[in-house]
Design an enzyme around this catalytic site. Structure first.
Site, PDB file in Angstrom:
ATOM      1  N   ARG A 144     -11.094  -2.991  -7.946  1.00 47.12           N
ATOM      2  CA  ARG A 144      -9.699  -2.801  -8.360  1.00 47.12           C
ATOM      3  C   ARG A 144      -9.206  -3.968  -9.218  1.00 47.12           C
ATOM      4  O   ARG A 144      -8.398  -3.779 -10.135  1.00 47.12           O
ATOM      5  CB  ARG A 144      -8.807  -2.642  -7.129  1.00 47.12           C
ATOM      6  CG  ARG A 144      -9.099  -1.428  -6.283  1.00 47.12           C
ATOM      7  CD  ARG A 144      -8.172  -1.342  -5.084  1.00 47.12           C
ATOM      8  NE  ARG A 144      -6.819  -1.004  -5.493  1.00 47.12           N
ATOM      9  CZ  ARG A 144      -6.347   0.232  -5.578  1.00 47.12           C
ATOM     10  NH1 ARG A 144      -7.131   1.256  -5.281  1.00 47.12           N
ATOM     11  NH2 ARG A 144      -5.107   0.451  -5.953  1.00 47.12           N
ATOM     12  N   GLU A 180       7.292  -8.519 -11.335  1.00 47.41           N
ATOM     13  CA  GLU A 180       6.341  -8.496 -10.225  1.00 47.41           C
ATOM     14  C   GLU A 180       6.676  -9.615  -9.243  1.00 47.41           C
ATOM     15  O   GLU A 180       6.874 -10.761  -9.642  1.00 47.41           O
ATOM     16  CB  GLU A 180       4.919  -8.672 -10.766  1.00 47.41           C
ATOM     17  CG  GLU A 180       3.852  -9.019  -9.744  1.00 47.41           C
ATOM     18  CD  GLU A 180       3.754  -8.056  -8.580  1.00 47.41           C
ATOM     19  OE1 GLU A 180       3.563  -8.516  -7.440  1.00 47.41           O
ATOM     20  OE2 GLU A 180       3.869  -6.827  -8.812  1.00 47.41           O
ATOM     21  N   GLN A 181       6.731  -9.276  -7.954  1.00 47.86           N
ATOM     22  CA  GLN A 181       7.135 -10.257  -6.968  1.00 47.86           C
ATOM     23  C   GLN A 181       6.098 -11.354  -6.731  1.00 47.86           C
ATOM     24  O   GLN A 181       6.450 -12.485  -6.385  1.00 47.86           O
ATOM     25  CB  GLN A 181       7.458  -9.576  -5.646  1.00 47.86           C
ATOM     26  CG  GLN A 181       6.289  -8.902  -4.971  1.00 47.86           C
ATOM     27  CD  GLN A 181       6.697  -8.238  -3.657  1.00 47.86           C
ATOM     28  OE1 GLN A 181       7.806  -8.405  -3.176  1.00 47.86           O
ATOM     29  NE2 GLN A 181       5.789  -7.456  -3.095  1.00 47.86           N
ATOM     30  N   ASP A 220       2.392   5.244  -6.216  1.00 41.93           N
ATOM     31  CA  ASP A 220       2.606   5.379  -4.778  1.00 41.93           C
ATOM     32  C   ASP A 220       4.078   5.409  -4.400  1.00 41.93           C
ATOM     33  O   ASP A 220       4.432   5.932  -3.342  1.00 41.93           O
ATOM     34  CB  ASP A 220       1.926   4.222  -4.037  1.00 41.93           C
ATOM     35  CG  ASP A 220       0.422   4.397  -3.928  1.00 41.93           C
ATOM     36  OD1 ASP A 220      -0.070   5.493  -4.270  1.00 41.93           O
ATOM     37  OD2 ASP A 220      -0.265   3.444  -3.508  1.00 41.93           O
ATOM     38  N   TYR A 279     -20.306   2.938  -2.328  1.00 36.73           N
ATOM     39  CA  TYR A 279     -20.797   2.986  -3.700  1.00 36.73           C
ATOM     40  C   TYR A 279     -20.856   1.560  -4.246  1.00 36.73           C
ATOM     41  O   TYR A 279     -20.116   0.675  -3.799  1.00 36.73           O
ATOM     42  CB  TYR A 279     -19.916   3.872  -4.594  1.00 36.73           C
ATOM     43  CG  TYR A 279     -18.422   3.653  -4.473  1.00 36.73           C
ATOM     44  CD1 TYR A 279     -17.797   2.557  -5.065  1.00 36.73           C
ATOM     45  CD2 TYR A 279     -17.623   4.548  -3.769  1.00 36.73           C
ATOM     46  CE1 TYR A 279     -16.423   2.362  -4.967  1.00 36.73           C
ATOM     47  CE2 TYR A 279     -16.256   4.358  -3.652  1.00 36.73           C
ATOM     48  CZ  TYR A 279     -15.666   3.263  -4.258  1.00 36.73           C
ATOM     49  OH  TYR A 279     -14.312   3.075  -4.139  1.00 36.73           O
TER      50      TYR A 279
END
Length: 388
Positions: free
Chosen positions: A109, A34-35, A289, A211
């Site tokens: 998230r 992971e960068q 993605d 929400y």
């Protein structure tokens, strides 16, 4: 294979960590590159639909998620832009679990990212590692390190370095839409936004979704509007509150009150990309993605990344050679994600109809629809036990 493959995952977001978690569960060690120097999720809210909740339960992290996730009583609550008239709504309190074996939740998230990270051994994470190129199974990093793996999984997002190495895809184009987002303290939000409900206000050229998240302490707001000349595609870009309010001039006063309570909003342009014709090349494949960016109008972006991870782990654990396993993974996943990409793409037109005969026909049709059952092909799918 007679020995376990060396697996490298590029990207430590939701898809990359889900891949590592399912691979670890299948007895296949991997390393996540992971960068960023720390794991963090800069987004806001998301929907944990049954197809995602089911996989989190299989990973053993759903219970931890429910400490802060909000279980929805109402979903797909469509309201008219001018006055909040409810066009349709789904009772999720009991029917969702009855139909699909899981409830629907909303969450931040960052909480999902933390839950997935808890299912990955800390030794499998290498932070501050920016991948700059991929050649077959060899990764080269910005710091000069090279790593060779039997399997490379590109979970590095819409601007994927891994994808660029072998897929001749058209560059993402701007969709003509932009999104605003805000997190509103529940204490400042009008009553309709505090309920355990996923609500969509729809009107000419625009729609807005809200929400509760974070144990009901915050209300997640995300709105979609014409982009005009705006082309900044970044989760950290912002707009002024006045710009956000101007897009919803004349809408229900409660909605504008909610927008005001969120302060300075984030803003980003939505990218559009046609479905890819392939995700895999030799020992390299794509996930999330990087493979299938989609508009967020079905709330399935994170769910499809986690589904990818579950199916990919099963295919790699089958004992097949890596290239064969990756071809199987692609064959299983591509039809489903392509269908969702296309369905999400078409949703903007439906939500944004101007007032008139077509809009009135749409509103009348809402009353006779059952989105929870109509979307059973999404929510009833179990990627963890049925890879095709």
């Amino acid at each position: 294979m007679t020995s376990k493959p060396v697996i490298a995952v590029v990207g430590g977001g939701i898809g990359g960590l889900a891949a590592a978690a399912f691979l670890h569960r299948a007895g296949l060690p991997c390393t996540v590159y992971e960068q960023a120097k720390e794991l963090k999720e800069v987004g806001a809210g998301l929907v944990l639909a049954p197809n995602l909740a089911r996989l989190l339960r299989q990973l053993g992290v759903l219970e931890a998620m429910t400490a802060t996730a909000v279980r929805l009583d109402v979903g797909w609550e469509f309201r008219r832009w001018q006055d909040g008239t409810v066009l349709s709504a789904e009772d999720l309190r009991e029917s969702c679990a009855d139909l699909y074996g899981e409830h629907t939740y909303t969450a931040h998230r960052a909480d999902l990212l933390a839950a997935l990270a808890s299912a990955v051994p800390p030794s499998a994470l290498r932070l501050g590692k920016r991948c700059v190129s991929v050649t077959d199974g060899t990764l080269r990093f910005e710091d000069g390190e090279r790593v060779t793996a039997d399997v490379v999984i590109g979970a590095d997002g819409v601007h994927s370095v891994v994808r660029a190495a072998f897929v001749e895809a058209a560059a993402p184009v701007y969709s003509g839409l932009c999104a605003f987002r805000a997190l509103v303290p529940a204490s400042s939000a009008p009553e309709p936004a505090r309920r355990p409900a996923q609500t969509l206000w729809i009107g000419p050229g625009h729609h807005l979704v809200h929400y509760p998240i974070s144990a009901g302490k915050l209300v997640n707001v995300v709105a979609f509007a014409p982009a005009g000349g705006y082309e900044t595609e970044s989760w950290t870009a912002t707009a002024s509150l006045e710009e956000f309010l101007a897009e919803f001039e004349g809408w229900d006063p409660r909605l504008r009150e909610l927008i005001r309570a969120g302060g300075r909003p984030g803003r980003w342009a939505l990218l559009d990309q046609a479905p890819l014709r392939r995700w895999s090349h030799g020992p390299v494949t794509l996930l999330g993605d990087a493979a299938h960016p989609m508009f967020p109008f079905f709330g399935q972006g994170a769910a499809q990344s986690v589904e990818d991870a579950a199916v990919l782990a099963r295919c790699l654990a089958s004992g097949a050679e890596p290239a064969e396993a990756l071809r199987r993974y692609e064959a299983v996943r591509m039809p489903r994600t392509t269908r969702l990409q296309e369905a999400s793409h078409g949703r903007a037109h439906v939500n944004h109809l101007p007032d008139g005969p077509e809009q009135r026909a749409r509103d009348a049709a809402f009353a006779g629809r059952d989105p929870l059952r109509d979307n059973g092909w999404i929510y009833g799918y179990d990627a963890g036990s049925d890879p095709g």
